[in-house]
Design an enzyme around this catalytic site. Structure first.
Site, PDB file in Angstrom:
ATOM      1  N   ASP A 163       1.253   5.985   4.793  1.00 33.00           N
ATOM      2  CA  ASP A 163       1.334   7.105   3.851  1.00 33.00           C
ATOM      3  C   ASP A 163       2.116   6.747   2.594  1.00 33.00           C
ATOM      4  OD1 ASP A 163       1.601   9.529   2.585  1.00 33.00           O
ATOM      5  OD2 ASP A 163       2.415  10.599   4.304  1.00 33.00           O
ATOM      6  N   ASP A 193      -1.464   9.793  -2.963  1.00 32.50           N
ATOM      7  CA  ASP A 193      -1.028  10.068  -1.598  1.00 32.50           C
ATOM      8  C   ASP A 193      -2.098   9.736  -0.568  1.00 32.50           C
ATOM      9  OD1 ASP A 193       0.279  11.101   0.637  1.00 32.50           O
ATOM     10  OD2 ASP A 193      -0.423  13.128   0.247  1.00 32.50           O
TER      11      ASP A 193
END
Length: 484
Positions: free
Chosen positions: A301, A107
């Protein structure tokens, strides 16, 4: 991320210091690792999709600090759990002495590492690999509480530090959380936790992230990491797990992209999320008016599946798509449009414009003729960027996250990379333990060592560039024989 046969699949997950170190006596290196990609079954009702969409939008807003939400960024690392997910991407790390392998979500939208602990009795921890501190001779308990709150639950436990290996690199004294309480649906087998790949400035623990320790200590050939993500969107033949692409630390993999990498710097002093300034968006060939300044900032992201942005700009994107209409109820903030329409959307971040494929723009099919678009409107907190650009975009590019100078780069995917999309014949890698090319202290200097750990029973790993090349070569052969 997390899924259940009785609940909409979780989507996105997100979570997302400089360490002064002595130069290495021998040349640094670069290694790659395979990613796994979880793809959910496509048969789902319109109500399920609506629930998934509502949860997705709510959780992204919670992750990025919407002040109207109960969850706040300051509560800790942010894992976005979104049910009825199309996909999430995860790789493997090894922790402890002797090392044990764990699957973790990768992430770039957060900066902390946490794992489910052996003492976790939550349903979310059932059936997954959990970390047992007493089984590692190198584990040190910091005795500091840790808690993370998300849009759909929380995880809590205690901070500790231990040896952590990834993609052939090793960091001693890496701070991470061992969680003994995890809300339902935050984890799904085989995932055991999350690895944040953003900057230390937004780390809930205050600790240097694994990647930043390596990048700042001259362990890598180049101070960067890169992703190639596969696409199985709308593929009815895809299983729950499919080959997900490649995550490379310390170098770019030239077999996975073509042409130049278009780098654009992170705004000065803004090293937190991997921020980029959106310079243009087009929809069906028409330019969309984008606000300037901070309103044009986007977090790149990997832990978020779709793309969220300001209401006005998102509405303008759909205004160019014939017969599109705003969603209501659980689909508020989303838009529906005819599935028969081929949607052409591009985004630019100061340089080249990048196209988003029609397959990725089509987030879900609500009915025979109606589809749900991947762009949705959201309102982030005052300290978060206005745009959250997730895998809907990133599956269309080779993405590079560079530590120094702090920037994000994109490049065109190669034929070998594109051939992996929809290819259900590719081997699905398992969590593995490889040899560490470099060991760096998270609290001090770097040393060059060799840790020849015993390999796990997993058959697939990209612990060497040679094996990576073999995988790519086989992919190209499959591409020749089979139309993807």
């Amino acid at each position: 991320m997390v899924s259940s046969s009785l609940l909409p699949l979780a989507l996105l997950v997100s979570l997302s210091a400089n360490v002064l170190a002595a130069p290495h006596p021998s040349p640094p290196s670069s290694l790659s690792m395979d990613l796994k990609r979880r793809s959910s079954p496509r048969a789902r009702s319109q109500d399920d999709i609506a629930a998934w969409a509502a949860a997705h939008r709510s959780n992204v807003q919670a992750k990025y600090g919407n002040t109207s939400s109960k969850q706040k960024r300051s509560s800790g690392q942010n894992l976005i759990v979104n049910q009825k997910s199309d996909s999430s991407f995860f790789g493997s790390i090894a922790v402890g002495t002797p090392p044990v392998a764990y699957d973790v979500i990768l992430d770039t939208g957060s900066s902390d590492l946490w794992l489910a602990g052996k003492t976790c009795l939550s349903d979310a921890c059932s059936g997954i690999a959990t970390f047992n501190p007493s089984s590692s001779s190198s584990f040190q308990n910091k005795s500091e509480p840790f808690q993370i709150t998300y849009g759909s639950g929380e995880a809590s436990g205690t901070l500790g530090q231990d040896l952590v290996q990834m993609a052939g690199f090793s960091v001693s004294n890496q701070v991470f959380a061992v969680c003994d309480v995890v809300s339902d649906n935050l984890l799904n087998n085989p995932v055991s936790g999350l690895l944040g790949l953003a900057f230390q400035t937004i780390a809930s623990s205050g600790a240097s992230p694994l990647w930043e320790t390596l990048a700042s200590s001259n362990s890598w050939d180049q101070p960067l990491m890169a992703f190639q993500l596969t696409r199985f969107n709308n593929d009815s033949n895809a299983g729950d797990l499919q080959a997900g692409g490649t995550f490379t630390m310390g170098a770019t993999n030239s077999s996975l992209f073509t042409g130049d990498i278009d780098y654009n710097d992170i705004p000065a002093g803004e090293e937190s999320y991997w921020l980029q300034t959106i310079s243009s968006i087009t929809s069906q060939g028409s330019a969309i008016s984008i606000a300037s300044g901070s309103s044009a900032l986007a977090a790149i992201d990997t832990g978020t599946t779709l793309i969220g942005g300001p209401e006005e700009e998102v509405a303008a994107i759909y205004a160019n798509i014939p017969n599109s209409k705003a969603g209501t109820g659980q689909l508020e903030g989303y838009y529906q449009y005819p599935c028969s329409t081929t949607v052409n959307v591009t985004m630019a971040f100061g340089g080249k414009s990048w196209a988003i494929s029609n397959a990725d723009f089509q987030a879900e099919q609500l009915s025979k003729d109606t589809c749900l678009g991947a762009f949705f409107s959201l309102s982030t907190g005052s300290n978060a960027p206005a745009w959250i650009v997730g895998d809907t975009f990133l599956k269309n590019v080779y993405s590079v996250f560079r530590y120094n100078p702090a920037s994000v780069g994109f490049a065109e995917l190669s034929a070998a990379a594109l051939a992996q999309n929809g290819n259900t014949d590719l081997a699905i890698p398992s969590a593995t333990i490889g040899s560490a090319a470099a060991t760096v202290s998270a609290t001090g200097g770097a040393t060059r060592e060799s840790h020849n750990s015993a390999p796990s029973t997993a058959a697939s790993s990209l612990s060497s560039l040679a094996l990576s090349a073999l995988v790519i070569a086989s992919t190209m052969l499959v591409s020749t024989l089979q139309s993807i």
